[in-house]
Design a protein around this motif. Sequence first.
Motif, PDB file in Angstrom:
ATOM      1  N   ASN A  35       4.866  13.273  -2.919  1.00  0.00           N
ATOM      2  CA  ASN A  35       4.401  13.382  -4.304  1.00  0.00           C
ATOM      3  C   ASN A  35       4.429  12.062  -5.068  1.00  0.00           C
ATOM      4  O   ASN A  35       4.018  12.004  -6.215  1.00  0.00           O
ATOM      5  N   VAL A  36       4.895  10.981  -4.469  1.00  0.00           N
ATOM      6  CA  VAL A  36       4.929   9.673  -5.136  1.00  0.00           C
ATOM      7  C   VAL A  36       3.509   9.120  -5.232  1.00  0.00           C
ATOM      8  O   VAL A  36       2.768   9.099  -4.247  1.00  0.00           O
ATOM      9  N   THR A  37       3.139   8.673  -6.433  1.00  0.00           N
ATOM     10  CA  THR A  37       1.809   8.110  -6.650  1.00  0.00           C
ATOM     11  C   THR A  37       1.908   6.607  -6.903  1.00  0.00           C
ATOM     12  O   THR A  37       2.999   6.071  -7.103  1.00  0.00           O
ATOM     13  N   GLY A  38       0.777   5.962  -6.920  1.00  0.00           N
ATOM     14  CA  GLY A  38       0.732   4.521  -7.149  1.00  0.00           C
ATOM     15  C   GLY A  38       1.270   4.105  -8.504  1.00  0.00           C
ATOM     16  O   GLY A  38       1.752   2.985  -8.666  1.00  0.00           O
ATOM     17  N   GLU A  39       1.200   4.991  -9.500  1.00  0.00           N
ATOM     18  CA  GLU A  39       1.720   4.671 -10.824  1.00  0.00           C
ATOM     19  C   GLU A  39       3.238   4.523 -10.809  1.00  0.00           C
ATOM     20  O   GLU A  39       3.816   3.899 -11.703  1.00  0.00           O
ATOM     21  N   ALA A  40       3.907   5.099  -9.824  1.00  0.00           N
ATOM     22  CA  ALA A  40       5.365   5.042  -9.738  1.00  0.00           C
ATOM     23  C   ALA A  40       5.860   3.764  -9.063  1.00  0.00           C
ATOM     24  O   ALA A  40       7.050   3.509  -9.024  1.00  0.00           O
ATOM     25  N   GLU A  42       0.842  -1.198   0.000  1.00  0.00           N
ATOM     26  CA  GLU A  42       0.000   0.000   0.000  1.00  0.00           C
ATOM     27  C   GLU A  42       0.872   1.242   0.000  1.00  0.00           C
ATOM     28  O   GLU A  42       1.977   1.238   0.555  1.00  0.00           O
ATOM     29  N   LEU A  43       0.368   2.295  -0.606  1.00  0.00           N
ATOM     30  CA  LEU A  43       1.052   3.576  -0.645  1.00  0.00           C
ATOM     31  C   LEU A  43       0.079   4.643  -0.185  1.00  0.00           C
ATOM     32  O   LEU A  43      -1.023   4.755  -0.711  1.00  0.00           O
ATOM     33  N   GLY A  44       0.473   5.430   0.809  1.00  0.00           N
ATOM     34  CA  GLY A  44      -0.388   6.499   1.288  1.00  0.00           C
ATOM     35  C   GLY A  44       0.226   7.228   2.463  1.00  0.00           C
ATOM     36  O   GLY A  44       0.956   6.631   3.259  1.00  0.00           O
TER      37      GLY A  44
END
Length: 151
Positions: free
Chosen positions: A116-121, A72-74
């Motif tokens: 600023n890192v998103t799930g697409e990265a 997970e990223l958040g």
Amino acid sequence: MSTLTLWQRPLKPASDTDRWVRDFFGPATANDWRSPASSGLHPAAEIIKDGDDAVVRLELPGIDVDKDVTIELGGGRLVIHGERRDEHADTEGDTHRTLREVRYGAFRRSFAVPANVTGEAVSASYDAGVLTVRVAGVYAGSQPQRITITK
């Protein structure tokens, strides 16, 4: 049939050192010394800088990553959690197991990432017991800037 024992704690303290260890760590039965530590599973991790990307590698042998691992990223955190299940546990409390050094249970590893890192990265792969998570562009534009001191 013989029983394999790696180490067995003496029943009576044999020296002042034994007494000191017992006082420091607290009383324990001989069975406590033979059972695995209760701290749970904590997979080894490393973070590698690969150009502008951060590569997180976790050792997860024997884990079904499709069913038992979540990434997970958040909130500026990359969180990897999951569980190593004991497929050989019986309902009678492992009475047939003579040695247990493998740790089972849930784990959770958390790593800070720029906001600023998103799930697409983020991309992940699993091979030979190692989970590899690549976070693209984490180090882009992260060159330190020199600040002038004024008087």
